[in-house]
Scaffold this motif. Structure first.
Motif, mmCIF file in Angstrom:
data_model
loop_
_atom_site.group_PDB
_atom_site.id
_atom_site.type_symbol
_atom_site.label_atom_id
_atom_site.label_comp_id
_atom_site.label_asym_id
_atom_site.label_seq_id
_atom_site.Cartn_x
_atom_site.Cartn_y
_atom_site.Cartn_z
ATOM 1 N N ILE A 109 1.045 -1.000 0.017
ATOM 2 C CA ILE A 109 0.003 -0.065 0.020
ATOM 3 C C ILE A 109 1.091 1.270 -0.066
ATOM 4 O O ILE A 109 1.824 1.363 0.969
ATOM 5 N N HIS A 110 0.664 2.128 -1.085
ATOM 6 C CA HIS A 110 1.545 3.331 -1.185
ATOM 7 C C HIS A 110 0.804 4.321 -0.632
ATOM 8 O O HIS A 110 -0.502 4.484 -0.869
ATOM 9 N N ILE A 111 1.374 4.967 0.477
ATOM 10 C CA ILE A 111 0.223 5.751 1.500
ATOM 11 C C ILE A 111 0.313 7.229 1.388
ATOM 12 O O ILE A 111 1.774 7.698 1.725
ATOM 13 N N HIS A 112 -0.395 7.963 1.152
ATOM 14 C CA HIS A 112 -0.546 9.358 1.178
ATOM 15 C C HIS A 112 -1.755 9.766 2.313
ATOM 16 O O HIS A 112 -2.646 8.818 2.656
ATOM 17 N N VAL A 113 -1.667 10.698 3.225
ATOM 18 C CA VAL A 113 -2.782 11.054 4.023
ATOM 19 C C VAL A 113 -3.253 12.468 3.822
ATOM 20 O O VAL A 113 -2.617 13.124 3.282
ATOM 21 N N VAL A 159 5.349 4.517 2.690
ATOM 22 C CA VAL A 159 4.872 5.820 2.814
ATOM 23 C C VAL A 159 5.342 6.822 1.842
ATOM 24 O O VAL A 159 6.678 6.509 1.232
ATOM 25 N N SER A 160 4.734 7.598 1.397
ATOM 26 C CA SER A 160 5.195 8.673 0.479
ATOM 27 C C SER A 160 5.961 9.733 1.014
ATOM 28 O O SER A 160 5.818 10.273 2.087
ATOM 29 N N THR A 161 7.243 10.092 0.538
ATOM 30 C CA THR A 161 8.243 11.209 0.891
ATOM 31 C C THR A 161 7.797 12.309 0.059
ATOM 32 O O THR A 161 8.494 13.232 0.047
ATOM 33 N N VAL A 189 2.993 -4.031 -10.969
ATOM 34 C CA VAL A 189 2.101 -2.920 -11.505
ATOM 35 C C VAL A 189 1.384 -2.251 -10.223
ATOM 36 O O VAL A 189 1.272 -2.782 -8.970
ATOM 37 N N ARG A 190 1.444 -0.796 -10.322
ATOM 38 C CA ARG A 190 0.626 -0.004 -9.224
ATOM 39 C C ARG A 190 -0.736 0.374 -9.774
ATOM 40 O O ARG A 190 -0.684 0.933 -11.094
ATOM 41 N N VAL A 191 -1.757 0.598 -9.029
ATOM 42 C CA VAL A 191 -3.142 0.809 -9.498
ATOM 43 C C VAL A 191 -3.508 1.772 -8.622
ATOM 44 O O VAL A 191 -3.011 1.708 -7.350
ATOM 45 N N PHE A 217 -6.424 5.206 -7.125
ATOM 46 C CA PHE A 217 -6.880 6.636 -7.239
ATOM 47 C C PHE A 217 -5.813 7.532 -7.504
ATOM 48 O O PHE A 217 -6.249 8.858 -8.123
ATOM 49 N N GLU A 218 -4.507 7.455 -6.956
ATOM 50 C CA GLU A 218 -3.625 8.489 -7.057
ATOM 51 C C GLU A 218 -3.193 8.837 -8.542
ATOM 52 O O GLU A 218 -2.965 9.873 -8.887
ATOM 53 N N ASP A 219 -3.224 7.802 -9.318
ATOM 54 C CA ASP A 219 -2.844 7.724 -10.808
ATOM 55 C C ASP A 219 -4.221 7.671 -11.694
ATOM 56 O O ASP A 219 -3.811 8.343 -12.802
HETATM 57 ZN ZN ZN Z 1 2.472 9.256 -4.057
#
Ligand code: ZN
Ligand code: KMH
Length: 274
Positions: A45-49, A80-82, A220-222, A224-226
């Protein structure tokens, strides 16, 4: 066939609820959406908050709540996103790693980002890479344009990032590398031998490049961010729906979906643990 790692990038910093009513924004919504994505087959899970107003934030407390909440409910890999959002300072962006996630992103150069600029000068990139190394957090290197790969090799030569490297090719951001399969082939051919890679196609390219990546043996990344659509003119209902679709395609292509435990081994996530 090599198992495929599927990343769910569910929130991002730019998409709004007005654009995508199913966007998770509160910590509890993000945790629940992460569990749904995990149950649908997501490995990472690639995380933004977001803050209480739904605006992107890198607040350490909110990241901690989300990462701990996800870990309490499943063993999916937390990344997490930096990168945060383009208006944020470097110090603000780096707060997300205080909760000691499994992984964190590291973008290795500056890129135009629509009408804005996603600023990552060499000093900032080196600082971020050094901090991740100090904390023992494995980076995922975000490549928004081809030159960022050369910059990653420079960091590798400096000992600031260590093999095996994991790359995310983010393709189709206005101002960055185009979502052209020929570019993807070039990028993949340029990687150090032990590297792993994934593709995040923007908008309609999420499905097409993701499918090409599956056929090429990549990841693969899927989410709503993209991409907020299921198909042209039809919004996706949930992030999990996008995960479930790429899982179905992977199965048709005989790519088993990696469990988080398998992915931890593929990514050598224990490399800094003594
Ligand atoms: Zn991101
Ligand atoms: N929101 C973009 C400006 C990352 O997560 O590391 C940066 C981004 C990359 O999303």
């Amino acid at each position: 066939m090599q198992p495929v790692m599927i990343t769910a990038a569910m929130v991002g910093a730019e998409v709004t609820r007005d654009q995508q009513p199913g966007l998770p924004t509160s910590p509890q919504e993000i945790i629940s959406a992460a569990v749904e994505c995990y149950e649908a087959g997501a490995t990472i899970i690639h995380i933004h908050v977001r803050d209480a107003d739904g605006k992107a934030t890198q607040d350490a407390g909110i990241f901690r709540e989300v990462v701990e909440g996800i870990r309490a409910r499943c063993d999916v890999i937390t990344q997490v996103s930096t990168g945060g959002a383009i208006w944020m300072s470097a110090d603000e962006r780096l707060q997300s790693i205080e909760c000691r996630p499994d992984m964190a992103t590291l973008t290795t150069g500056t890129v135009n980002f629509g009408d804005g600029v996603f600023m990552n000068n060499r000093g900032l990139v080196e600082t971020f890479a050094r901090r991740l190394l100090d904390y023992g957090i494995v980076p995922e290197i975000e490549i928004f344009d081809a030159g960022m790969l050369d910059e990653a090799m420079r960091l590798r030569n400096m000992g600031l990032i260590t093999d095996p490297l994991q790359f995310e090719f983010v393709m189709g951001v206005p101002g960055g590398i185009g979502a052209d399969p020929a570019h993807l082939v070039h990028l993949v051919r340029s990687l150090p031998p032990e590297s792993t890679w994934s593709v995040a196609g923007i908008g309609r390219h999420q499905l097409t490049l993701g499918t090409i990546a599956l056929a090429m043996g990549g990841n693969v990344r899927v989410g709503f961010e993209d991409n907020i659509y299921y198909r042209k003119g039809q919004l996706a209902k949930t992030n999990a729906e996008l995960v479930a679709r790429i899982v179905r395609i992977a199965q048709e292509l005989d790519r088993p979906v990696a469990t988080p435990a398998q992915a931890r081994e593929m990514l050598h996530l224990d490399r800094y643990k003594s």
